[in-house]
Motif scaffolding. Structure first.
Motif, PDB file in Angstrom:
ATOM      1  N   THR A 254       0.829  -1.213   0.000  1.00 23.55           N
ATOM      2  CA  THR A 254       0.000   0.000   0.000  1.00 23.55           C
ATOM      3  C   THR A 254       0.858   1.257   0.000  1.00 23.55           C
ATOM      4  N   ALA A 257       1.848   1.710  -3.592  1.00 22.79           N
ATOM      5  CA  ALA A 257       0.730   2.240  -4.375  1.00 22.79           C
ATOM      6  C   ALA A 257       0.538   3.727  -4.101  1.00 22.79           C
ATOM      7  N   GLU A 258       0.732   4.130  -2.846  1.00 18.81           N
ATOM      8  CA  GLU A 258       0.581   5.548  -2.503  1.00 18.81           C
ATOM      9  C   GLU A 258       1.678   6.390  -3.151  1.00 18.81           C
ATOM     10  N   LEU A 260       3.140   5.843  -5.896  1.00 15.19           N
ATOM     11  CA  LEU A 260       2.939   5.886  -7.345  1.00 15.19           C
ATOM     12  C   LEU A 260       1.587   6.467  -7.741  1.00 15.19           C
ATOM     13  N   SER A 261       0.787   6.882  -6.791  1.00 17.47           N
ATOM     14  CA  SER A 261      -0.539   7.422  -7.109  1.00 17.47           C
ATOM     15  C   SER A 261      -0.443   8.888  -7.500  1.00 17.47           C
ATOM     16  N   LEU A 268       2.843   4.865 -14.901  1.00 19.81           N
ATOM     17  CA  LEU A 268       2.740   4.901 -13.453  1.00 19.81           C
ATOM     18  C   LEU A 268       1.459   4.243 -12.961  1.00 19.81           C
ATOM     19  N   SER A 269       0.412   4.270 -13.783  1.00 18.68           N
ATOM     20  CA  SER A 269      -0.818   3.565 -13.395  1.00 18.68           C
ATOM     21  C   SER A 269      -0.574   2.069 -13.302  1.00 18.68           C
ATOM     22  N   ARG A 272       1.611   1.293 -10.291  1.00 16.94           N
ATOM     23  CA  ARG A 272       0.837   1.328  -9.046  1.00 16.94           C
ATOM     24  C   ARG A 272       0.078   0.016  -8.847  1.00 16.94           C
ATOM     25  N   ALA A 275       2.596  -2.695  -7.832  1.00 21.05           N
ATOM     26  CA  ALA A 275       3.064  -2.518  -6.455  1.00 21.05           C
ATOM     27  C   ALA A 275       2.005  -2.962  -5.454  1.00 21.05           C
ATOM     28  N   LEU A 276       0.752  -2.674  -5.751  1.00 20.42           N
ATOM     29  CA  LEU A 276      -0.331  -2.990  -4.828  1.00 20.42           C
ATOM     30  C   LEU A 276      -0.686  -4.475  -4.837  1.00 20.42           C
TER      31      LEU A 276
END
Length: 368
Positions: A254, A257-258, A260-261, A268-269, A272, A275-276
């Motif tokens: 998480t 994900a944060e 890369l948000s 980057l989407s 993310r 990563a999540l």
């Protein structure tokens, strides 16, 4: 009168433009061609190509960027209507205007020609000043449209260059953040290279497009970026983690994900999502959300398998590399548990390519 026409013609269109305009004359009568060629040449049009055979028009058009076509209607083999039909069937966006020059005076022919793609219609015998005025008007529009197309192409190229620059900038950020995560986790850059390339092999086998595979190649190295936010005493602990420490370790998904948000770029989407989701498991026993089966994004499932396989078959300070047979048995044993069964099949089929990547990017001193 001719001097006045010439003066008006040059002032409105421009002498340079007039000389540069490329015109095709199509008439089956050589005398008509000669008259037209001489008339236009007198007023500055020297870039003229002529033909008395309408069957040659298509080939000439594909060889030359004409600015105007002056076309007769009544001709043997192909009439003017058929010539226009053939030209428009090419579907070219840069189709030049067509001026019909014909002895047909009736309204029926005029309307049919205009509906067939002609831009203007002049009857024989023609008045020189009228013909030149119509040629000038059509060329003004054509040259203006060519200028607009040229500017649009330049703008589109600049947009493409700028888009590529932005993509490259994002890619450099992704790679540097990935390297930062490696330094925190004592990983090697070659693990990241191998894992990302293995992911692409699986992505291609899964039916992802070449563009999606390129994104996967560049986004997958970010899978553990969230470890930047894990305290050293947990991330670098040599022994087994306590249950509370393990819960903290799991938050790297998480956290990643944060990190890369907030950016809607495709690169980057995808990073993310990976990563999540790269610790989610097919049977729902993974983390952080306990997703099950195909609810786990495909790229997350792909990276999970590639990451685990390379980790198993790579030497670490705390373990030796597993033999290939043992690693493949682990993958098979976790079919439908940790790993997507379909991806396990594709992984086994793609194993020669996977092993080539392991050999090509083996750690220094550890090549097979």
């Amino acid at each position: 009168m001719n001097e006045g026409v010439m003066e008006l013609h040059s002032s409105r269109l421009g002498l340079t433009d007039a000389l540069a305009a490329k015109i095709l004359l199509v008439d089956d009568e050589p005398a008509n061609i000669k008259l037209l060629d001489r008339t236009l040449g007198t007023f500055g049009y020297q870039n003229i190509i002529t033909t008395t055979d309408p069957r040659s028009v298509l080939g000439l058009f594909q060889q030359h960027p004409f600015d105007l076509i002056i076309l007769d209607l009544n001709m043997p083999y192909l009439d003017g209507f058929e010539v226009m039909r053939q030209l428009h069937e090419l579907g070219r966006l840069d189709m030049p205007p067509i001026l019909i020059l014909t002895a047909q005076h009736d309204q029926e022919h005029r309307v049919r020609a205009l509906r067939g793609g002609a831009h203007d219609y002049v009857t024989k015998p023609f008045a020189v000043d009228e013909l030149l005025a119509r040629v000038r008007n059509l060329l003004q529009v054509q040259l203006y449209q060519k200028s607009i197309r040229g500017r649009n192409q330049l703008l589109e190229e600049r947009v493409r260059e700028r888009t590529r620059e932005l993509y490259d900038t994002r890619l450099q950020i992704v790679r540097r953040l990935g390297r930062a995560a490696e330094f925190r986790d004592n990983e090697t850059g070659l693990h990241i290279v191998r894992m990302s390339k293995m992911s692409v092999v699986l992505g291609e086998a899964s039916g992802l497009s070449s563009a999606e595979c390129e994104l996967l190649l560049n986004a997958s190295p970010m899978h553990d970026i969230g470890k930047i936010g894990i305290p050293d005493q947990i991330l670098l602990k040599p022994g087994k983690l306590e249950s509370n420490e393990w819960e903290i370790m799991k938050t790297h998904t998480t956290i990643g994900a944060e990190i890369l948000s907030g950016d809607d770029s495709e690169l980057l989407s995808m990073a993310r999502i990976i990563a999540l989701c790269h610790h989610e498991k097919w049977d729902g026993s993974g983390y952080p959300h306990g997703l099950v089966g195909e609810n786990i994004p495909l790229v997350g499932r792909i990276v999970a398998l590639a990451d685990v396989f390379d980790a198993l078959t790579s030497e670490r300070p705390y373990k030796k590399a597993w033999p290939l047979d043992a690693a493949m048995q682990y993958v098979e044993d976790n079919r439908g548990k940790h790993f997507d069964p379909r991806l396990v099949d594709l992984f086994q089929t793609s194993l020669p390519d996977i092993l080539t990547i392991k050999d090509q990017f083996a750690e220094p001193g550890h090549a097979d």
